[in-house]
Write a protein that holds these residues in place. Structure first.
Motif, PDB file in Angstrom:
ATOM      1  N   LEU A 118       0.831  -1.205   0.000  1.00  0.00           N
ATOM      2  CA  LEU A 118       0.000   0.000   0.000  1.00  0.00           C
ATOM      3  C   LEU A 118       0.866   1.257   0.000  1.00  0.00           C
ATOM      4  O   LEU A 118       0.501   2.270  -0.605  1.00  0.00           O
ATOM      5  CB  LEU A 118      -0.921  -0.014   1.232  1.00  0.00           C
ATOM      6  CG  LEU A 118      -2.039  -1.067   1.251  1.00  0.00           C
ATOM      7  CD1 LEU A 118      -2.784  -1.019   2.573  1.00  0.00           C
ATOM      8  CD2 LEU A 118      -3.011  -0.855   0.087  1.00  0.00           C
ATOM      9  N   GLY A 119       2.003   1.192   0.703  1.00  0.00           N
ATOM     10  CA  GLY A 119       2.905   2.340   0.728  1.00  0.00           C
ATOM     11  C   GLY A 119       3.450   2.691  -0.636  1.00  0.00           C
ATOM     12  O   GLY A 119       3.757   3.870  -0.917  1.00  0.00           O
ATOM     13  N   TRP A 120       3.578   1.706  -1.533  1.00  0.00           N
ATOM     14  CA  TRP A 120       4.048   1.998  -2.884  1.00  0.00           C
ATOM     15  C   TRP A 120       3.095   2.932  -3.620  1.00  0.00           C
ATOM     16  O   TRP A 120       3.502   3.652  -4.537  1.00  0.00           O
ATOM     17  CB  TRP A 120       4.204   0.698  -3.679  1.00  0.00           C
ATOM     18  CG  TRP A 120       5.247  -0.216  -3.131  1.00  0.00           C
ATOM     19  CD1 TRP A 120       6.286   0.110  -2.302  1.00  0.00           C
ATOM     20  CD2 TRP A 120       5.364  -1.627  -3.377  1.00  0.00           C
ATOM     21  NE1 TRP A 120       7.033  -0.995  -2.006  1.00  0.00           N
ATOM     22  CE2 TRP A 120       6.501  -2.086  -2.658  1.00  0.00           C
ATOM     23  CE3 TRP A 120       4.627  -2.540  -4.119  1.00  0.00           C
ATOM     24  CZ2 TRP A 120       6.900  -3.413  -2.672  1.00  0.00           C
ATOM     25  CZ3 TRP A 120       5.024  -3.872  -4.143  1.00  0.00           C
ATOM     26  CH2 TRP A 120       6.150  -4.294  -3.418  1.00  0.00           C
ATOM     27  N   PHE A 121       1.817   2.891  -3.230  1.00  0.00           N
ATOM     28  CA  PHE A 121       0.811   3.728  -3.891  1.00  0.00           C
ATOM     29  C   PHE A 121       0.430   4.945  -3.034  1.00  0.00           C
ATOM     30  O   PHE A 121      -0.572   5.602  -3.309  1.00  0.00           O
ATOM     31  CB  PHE A 121      -0.436   2.894  -4.187  1.00  0.00           C
ATOM     32  CG  PHE A 121      -0.188   1.712  -5.078  1.00  0.00           C
ATOM     33  CD1 PHE A 121      -0.140   1.861  -6.457  1.00  0.00           C
ATOM     34  CD2 PHE A 121       0.030   0.443  -4.542  1.00  0.00           C
ATOM     35  CE1 PHE A 121       0.099   0.774  -7.291  1.00  0.00           C
ATOM     36  CE2 PHE A 121       0.263  -0.649  -5.357  1.00  0.00           C
ATOM     37  CZ  PHE A 121       0.298  -0.473  -6.731  1.00  0.00           C
ATOM     38  N   GLY A 122       1.228   5.200  -1.988  1.00  0.00           N
ATOM     39  CA  GLY A 122       0.971   6.354  -1.147  1.00  0.00           C
ATOM     40  C   GLY A 122      -0.187   6.201  -0.200  1.00  0.00           C
ATOM     41  O   GLY A 122      -0.726   7.199   0.300  1.00  0.00           O
ATOM     42  N   LEU A 123      -0.606   4.957   0.085  1.00  0.00           N
ATOM     43  CA  LEU A 123      -1.738   4.705   0.970  1.00  0.00           C
ATOM     44  C   LEU A 123      -1.263   4.413   2.387  1.00  0.00           C
ATOM     45  O   LEU A 123      -0.115   4.005   2.612  1.00  0.00           O
ATOM     46  CB  LEU A 123      -2.564   3.513   0.435  1.00  0.00           C
ATOM     47  CG  LEU A 123      -3.154   3.701  -0.967  1.00  0.00           C
ATOM     48  CD1 LEU A 123      -3.857   2.428  -1.423  1.00  0.00           C
ATOM     49  CD2 LEU A 123      -4.126   4.881  -1.002  1.00  0.00           C
ATOM     50  N   GLU A 124      -2.166   4.619   3.349  1.00  0.00           N
ATOM     51  CA  GLU A 124      -1.845   4.394   4.745  1.00  0.00           C
ATOM     52  C   GLU A 124      -1.702   2.893   5.041  1.00  0.00           C
ATOM     53  O   GLU A 124      -2.393   2.066   4.427  1.00  0.00           O
ATOM     54  CB  GLU A 124      -2.932   4.984   5.650  1.00  0.00           C
ATOM     55  CG  GLU A 124      -2.998   6.498   5.625  1.00  0.00           C
ATOM     56  CD  GLU A 124      -1.763   7.122   6.257  1.00  0.00           C
ATOM     57  OE1 GLU A 124      -1.259   6.552   7.248  1.00  0.00           O
ATOM     58  OE2 GLU A 124      -1.290   8.147   5.737  1.00  0.00           O
ATOM     59  N   PRO A 125      -0.824   2.521   5.992  1.00  0.00           N
ATOM     60  CA  PRO A 125      -0.702   1.097   6.349  1.00  0.00           C
ATOM     61  C   PRO A 125      -1.945   0.603   7.089  1.00  0.00           C
ATOM     62  O   PRO A 125      -2.741   1.390   7.605  1.00  0.00           O
ATOM     63  CB  PRO A 125       0.528   1.068   7.268  1.00  0.00           C
ATOM     64  CG  PRO A 125       0.605   2.448   7.831  1.00  0.00           C
ATOM     65  CD  PRO A 125       0.116   3.365   6.749  1.00  0.00           C
ATOM     66  N   LEU A 126      -2.093  -0.709   7.112  1.00  0.00           N
ATOM     67  CA  LEU A 126      -3.229  -1.319   7.787  1.00  0.00           C
ATOM     68  C   LEU A 126      -3.063  -1.239   9.305  1.00  0.00           C
ATOM     69  O   LEU A 126      -1.942  -1.229   9.823  1.00  0.00           O
ATOM     70  CB  LEU A 126      -3.361  -2.787   7.363  1.00  0.00           C
ATOM     71  CG  LEU A 126      -3.660  -3.055   5.885  1.00  0.00           C
ATOM     72  CD1 LEU A 126      -3.688  -4.558   5.628  1.00  0.00           C
ATOM     73  CD2 LEU A 126      -4.982  -2.424   5.472  1.00  0.00           C
ATOM     74  N   GLN A 127      -4.186  -1.205   9.996  1.00  0.00           N
ATOM     75  CA  GLN A 127      -4.207  -1.257  11.453  1.00  0.00           C
ATOM     76  C   GLN A 127      -4.829  -2.592  11.857  1.00  0.00           C
ATOM     77  O   GLN A 127      -6.001  -2.833  11.550  1.00  0.00           O
ATOM     78  CB  GLN A 127      -5.025  -0.092  12.034  1.00  0.00           C
ATOM     79  CG  GLN A 127      -4.503   1.283  11.679  1.00  0.00           C
ATOM     80  CD  GLN A 127      -3.240   1.636  12.449  1.00  0.00           C
ATOM     81  OE1 GLN A 127      -2.908   0.998  13.446  1.00  0.00           O
ATOM     82  NE2 GLN A 127      -2.539   2.657  11.993  1.00  0.00           N
ATOM     83  N   ILE A 128      -4.059  -3.443  12.499  1.00  0.00           N
ATOM     84  CA  ILE A 128      -4.555  -4.782  12.796  1.00  0.00           C
ATOM     85  C   ILE A 128      -5.021  -4.943  14.231  1.00  0.00           C
ATOM     86  O   ILE A 128      -5.778  -5.854  14.556  1.00  0.00           O
ATOM     87  CB  ILE A 128      -3.477  -5.840  12.471  1.00  0.00           C
ATOM     88  CG1 ILE A 128      -4.090  -7.252  12.443  1.00  0.00           C
ATOM     89  CG2 ILE A 128      -2.329  -5.755  13.468  1.00  0.00           C
ATOM     90  CD1 ILE A 128      -3.142  -8.316  11.967  1.00  0.00           C
TER      91      ILE A 128
END
Length: 518
Positions: A118-128
């Motif tokens: 997701l970081g490759w596309f500038g998106l926030e990481p997941l919260q588990i």
């Protein structure tokens, strides 16, 4: 059958069942006597009750909802590796919870594979962590179970029903309406109830992925009342609430179980002409591929993350591993000594009372039993000194329902088939047991022992109540390393735990089958 002469006695099995009943019911009595009913539940306790019910409902709905298309795809398709995939669906059952959690963190965590992508596309990481993490872990464990149960329902529809439907020109929608949906209406409510009951008593998942004020289950609240507040009265009261909920869930599961309504067939291979369309094939392949990735990725992550961590393992991990092997060995021996006589007692006609005692372990959480034992022992001895033997005993009792399900059918077969001849030869008691029963039940005993050893090796329940800094099993040590943010060492310890659990199961199961009569 109980009134006839039998080649093997029932007293030992009935005595074993009585010991199990005394242990479980005595623990529940100790909990009930210690609970201060007039005290009532506080706001945080009610929050734990609500969260427990809500996460169990969500986990059951998602697990079963995803299992329906997966089971349908597996029922409609024949492909290379299908048996391996179905066998893989049983892996989470013996997979230590703490190991699976680490694998899920490596895939779905903030620094996991998906978050990196997701970081490759500038998106926030997941919260588990929190509710969604608890539900995710429960789906990982219960999706395979739900799939196996629902797939069994599909396999119960005779092939002749599908052949007749195809002969009459029924479309895929018609087969769904006439055959598949009625089967699901029969099977799904019971599967939902079973998964719901399992998720009610999940402790290690909530301990590792929940734990905050808004993500505390009843069992986690019991643990916190013990370890942090040493409030035995509050822990006992919460245990009573847990007993009520699990008992209600078990009753619902029993009431929703319904028999087969499709009749018998000729055991022909099912052919699904309605599934040959391109869209149906694409959907089924996609569902199977996604499910396989969901199961395989965390297992692969455990291995890839654990290999570098093996070099970082502290001495405490190897001491904890030795404790786990010891606990699993004792637990397995106790299980066999209880389960084999009980299975023979059931086979000789004492089914109702003995099986009821064996099933008590399904209706009561191990943490609740541990609470009762702690309360009972606390007045006369140091409970922490008894951490390992108590853990082994409770693990054996928790494995007993599964062992009886494995052993009883074979025990009945052996007694019915060889009992009359043994009596005519005046071979009864120990000779019959040694020369006839044990050789013909080796495979089943090995399978039950391997299952018990793997489950005990990976258990993170009772030991969390009784352990002190000097005594820990490997799952507890993995959790402590995670709490100290030593994630590489925790990954290495988790891989060691995975290897030990799988090796224990394989060795005992294989040993039972070696030269055993099929």
């Amino acid at each position: 059958m109980a009134g006839r002469a039998q080649p093997v006695g029932h007293r030992t099995g009935v005595g074993a069942a009585a010991l199990v009943a005394v242990l479980i019911l005595g623990s529940l009595l100790a909990v009930a006597l210690r609970a201060e009913v007039g005290r009532g539940l506080g706001p945080s306790d009610w929050a734990a009750v609500r969260f427990t019910l809500w996460q169990a409902v969500l986990s059951a709905v998602f697990s079963v909802g995803l299992a329906v298309p997966l089971a349908r795809a597996l029922a409609r398709r024949r492909f290379a590796g299908r048996r391996l995939l179905i066998a893989l669906l049983g892996a989470p059952f013996i997979l230590p919870v703490i190991v699976a959690v680490l694998g899920l963190l490596d895939v779905f965590g903030r620094s996991g594979w998906i978050s990196i992508a997701l970081g490759w596309f500038g998106l926030e990481p997941l919260q588990i962590y929190g509710l969604h993490g608890v539900v995710l872990a429960h789906v990982f464990f219960n999706l395979p179970l739900a799939t196996r149960l629902i797939l069994q329902g599909w396999q119960e529809i005779p092939a002749e029903q599908f052949r007749l439907a195809a002969h009459l020109g029924a479309t895929s929608a018609d087969m769904w309406r006439l055959l598949e949906r009625p089967m699901l209406e029969r099977i799904v409510p019971g599967v939902l109830a079973v998964v719901f009951a399992i998720c009610l008593t999940s402790f290690a998942v909530a301990l590792t992925l929940g734990g905050g004020p808004g993500a505390t289950t009843i069992e986690l609240a019991i643990y916190q009342a013990f370890r942090f507040d040493f409030d035995l009265e509050r822990a006992a009261l919460l245990s009573c609430v847990q007993i009520f909920l699990t008992g209600a869930a078990a009753l619902i599961a029993l009431r929703t179980a319904r028999g087969d309504e499709f009749g018998a067939g000729l055991d022909r291979v099912v052919q699904r002409w309605d599934a040959r369309a391109g869209l149906a094939r694409t959907v089924d392949v996609g569902v199977i591929a996604l499910a396989a990735l969901f199961l395989v990725l965390p297992l692969s992550a455990i291995v890839l993350a654990g290999l570098p961590g093996l070099a970082l393992l502290p001495a405490s991990v190897f001491a904890a591993a030795a404790n786990s092997v010891l606990v699993a060995s004792v637990s397995t021996v106790v299980l066999v000594l209880l389960a084999v006589p009980m299975a023979l007692a059931v086979a000789t006609g004492w089914s109702r009372s003995v099986e009821l005692a064996g099933l008590l372990g399904l209706a009561v959480s191990p943490l609740v039993i541990g609470t009762g034992l702690f309360v009972a022992v606390h007045a006369v001895a140091d409970p922490f000194a008894l951490a390992l033997p108590v853990t082994a005993l409770v693990n054996a009792v928790m494995s007993l329902p599964f062992a009886l399900r494995i052993l009883v059918p074979r025990a009945r077969q052996v007694v019915d088939r060889h009992g009359p001849l043994a009596l005519s030869l005046d071979m009864a008691g120990a000779p019959f047991l040694r020369l006839v029963v044990l050789p013909r039940m080796r495979a089943q005993i090995g399978f039950a022992a391997g299952l018990a050893a793997a489950l005990s090796m990976g258990d993170l329940g009772v030991i969390a109540l009784f352990a002190d800094p000097e005594r820990a099993t490997l799952p507890l040590q993995v959790y402590r390393l995670m709490g100290a943010y030593q994630m590489q060492a925790a990954a290495g310890a988790a891989l060691l735990l995975l290897v030990l659990s799988v090796a224990a199961f394989w060795l005992l199961d294989r040993g039972g089958r070696w030269h055993a009569e099929a």
